[in-house]
Scaffold this active site. Structure first.
Site, short mmCIF file in Angstrom:
data_model
loop_
_atom_site.label_atom_id
_atom_site.label_comp_id
_atom_site.label_asym_id
_atom_site.label_seq_id
_atom_site.Cartn_x
_atom_site.Cartn_y
_atom_site.Cartn_z
N LYS A 190 4.32 -2.40 -4.58
CA LYS A 190 4.53 -3.55 -5.50
C LYS A 190 4.11 -3.05 -6.74
O LYS A 190 4.70 -3.61 -7.81
CB LYS A 190 3.65 -4.71 -5.05
CG LYS A 190 4.28 -5.23 -3.76
CD LYS A 190 5.56 -5.80 -3.85
CE LYS A 190 6.28 -6.42 -2.60
NZ LYS A 190 7.72 -6.97 -2.81
N TYR B 46 1.77 -1.25 0.92
CA TYR B 46 2.09 -2.42 0.19
C TYR B 46 1.75 -2.54 -1.19
O TYR B 46 2.91 -2.66 -2.12
CB TYR B 46 1.78 -3.76 0.92
CG TYR B 46 2.36 -5.04 0.52
CD1 TYR B 46 3.79 -5.23 0.71
CD2 TYR B 46 1.69 -6.08 -0.43
CE1 TYR B 46 4.44 -6.63 0.26
CE2 TYR B 46 2.21 -7.28 -0.71
CZ TYR B 46 3.53 -7.29 -0.48
OH TYR B 46 4.19 -8.55 -0.68
#
Ligand SMILES: NC(=O)c1ccc[n+]([C@@H]2O[C@H](COP(=O)([O-])OP(=O)(O)OC[C@H]3O[C@@H](n4cnc5c(N)ncnc54)[C@H](O)[C@@H]3O)[C@@H](O)[C@H]2O)c1
Length: 319
Positions: free
Chosen positions: A204, A200
């Site tokens: 991002k 994640y």
């Protein structure tokens, strides 16, 4: 004392000195810049009445809140999701509060061909797309410590690769019309590392870097009226699993949870004012600048100090 040890001491002293010198300078410069922009820059929001917006992952959470916010501003909305029940519910909510056109579309953002088909459908139903909100995202692996390769790949496909496919599909029209907005929902997890959610954090951070590079490309191409904005929120009151987790590990003590509605309002307002990056809460922008002045080993240690016990709890709960 060995040469290596005295070098480390010197480096630490130099880092401390630059922190002490640069922090007040940086804060003063940032405040002056804000004041200058308020006084002299035209930051009045543009009108998007009658524009067509594609909002991905708009069947729930932040995407739905952004779709509603854009509808309030007079935009026609293509509500895109893999979950059609959620998407239809968003369309219903839009029709209840705004006199705009809205339609639900089923498309997987990680599938380029589905996006090509989506574009032709939206153009024929609503018109050419001039607002693109890349919001769809996956936040958690089922197994935090040892995720399956397929799960890791899927998160990369949805959170990172999809932003390339949507850009390839929707940006050419904006370039031809010489106007538009492209907003990507990234996360503070791309700036502040998130252990046991490395995929994640990486997706991002990649999205933030992607948008920074794209902004430069558009400037070089003199596309001054295509605005690229990256939003980096902290934990939101949106996805139920994330909310539950943030309460369990008491992350809200560090960063209070933000409602999807207030995040959406801030993101849409910032987008219309041509803001390039929006960090929520706003103070995290300054915090990040200060932290990155420190040597990387200190940055790692301060992360462990502030969040280590919480993330140990996190893996205990997730496995
Ligand atoms: N919730 C948070 O705490 C938080 C914090 C920072 C950033 N974000 C980011 O904000 C965005 C939205 O998060 P949220 O909490 O509202 O999520 P959510 O899980 O509530 O909603 C995400 C929506 O995206 C849809 N979706 C998932 N995969 C898709 C795909 N392949 N194609 C199309 N649609 C798909 C889901 O069906 C769902 O409706 C994400 O990009 C997330 O990374 C969330």
């Amino acid at each position: 004392m060995s040469i290596a040890k005295s070098q480390v001491k010197l480096q630490a002293l130099a880092a401390l000195a630059s922190l002490a010198l640069l922090t007040p300078l940086l804060v003063a410069a940032a405040l002056l810049w804000k004041l200058f922009c308020k006084l002299f820059c035209c930051s009045s929001p543009r009108s998007i009445v009658g524009d067509v917006a594609v909002v991905t992952g708009a069947g729930h959470g932040l995407g739905r809140a952004i779709a509603l916010e854009l509808a309030d501003k007079g935009c026609h909305i293509a509500v895109v999701d893999i979950n059609m029940t959620g998407a239809e519910s968003t369309v219903k909510q839009i029709h209840e509060r705004a006199k705009v056109r809205a339609k639900a579309y089923k498309a997987d953002v990680s599938n380029y061909l589905e996006l090509v088909e989506l574009n032709s459908q939206v153009v024929s139903d609503l018109g050419p797309v001039t607002v693109l909100i890349n919001n769809a995202g996956i936040m958690l692996h089922r197994n935090a410590v040892d995720p399956e390769p397929a799960e890791v790949q899927q998160m990369i496909n949805v959170n990172l690769a999809a932003h390339f496919w949507t850009k390839m599909v929707f940006l050419p029209t904006m370039k031809t019309l010489r106007r538009g907005y492209l907003v990507s929902i990234s996360s503070l997890a791309g700036l502040f590392p998130m252990p046991y959610n490395t995929t994640y954090s990486a997706t991002k951070a990649g999205t933030t870097a992607h948008m920074r590079a794209l902004r430069i490309e558009l400037t070089l191409e003199k596309q001054r009226d295509i605005h690229v904005c990256t939003a980096m929120p902290t934990f939101l009151e949106a996805n139920e699993d994330v909310v539950q987790l943030s309460h369990q590990i008491k992350i809200a003590d560090l960063f209070p949870l933000i409602s999807a509605q207030s995040a959406a309002r801030r993101i849409v307002d910032g987008m219309l004012k041509g803001e390039r990056e929006i960090m929520l809460p706003e103070l995290s922008a300054l915090l990040h600048r200060l932290i990155t002045l420190m040597p990387v080993s200190w940055q790692d240690r301060s992360t462990i100090l502030c969040t280590g016990s919480r993330f140990k709890q996190y893996i205990a709960l997730r496995n």
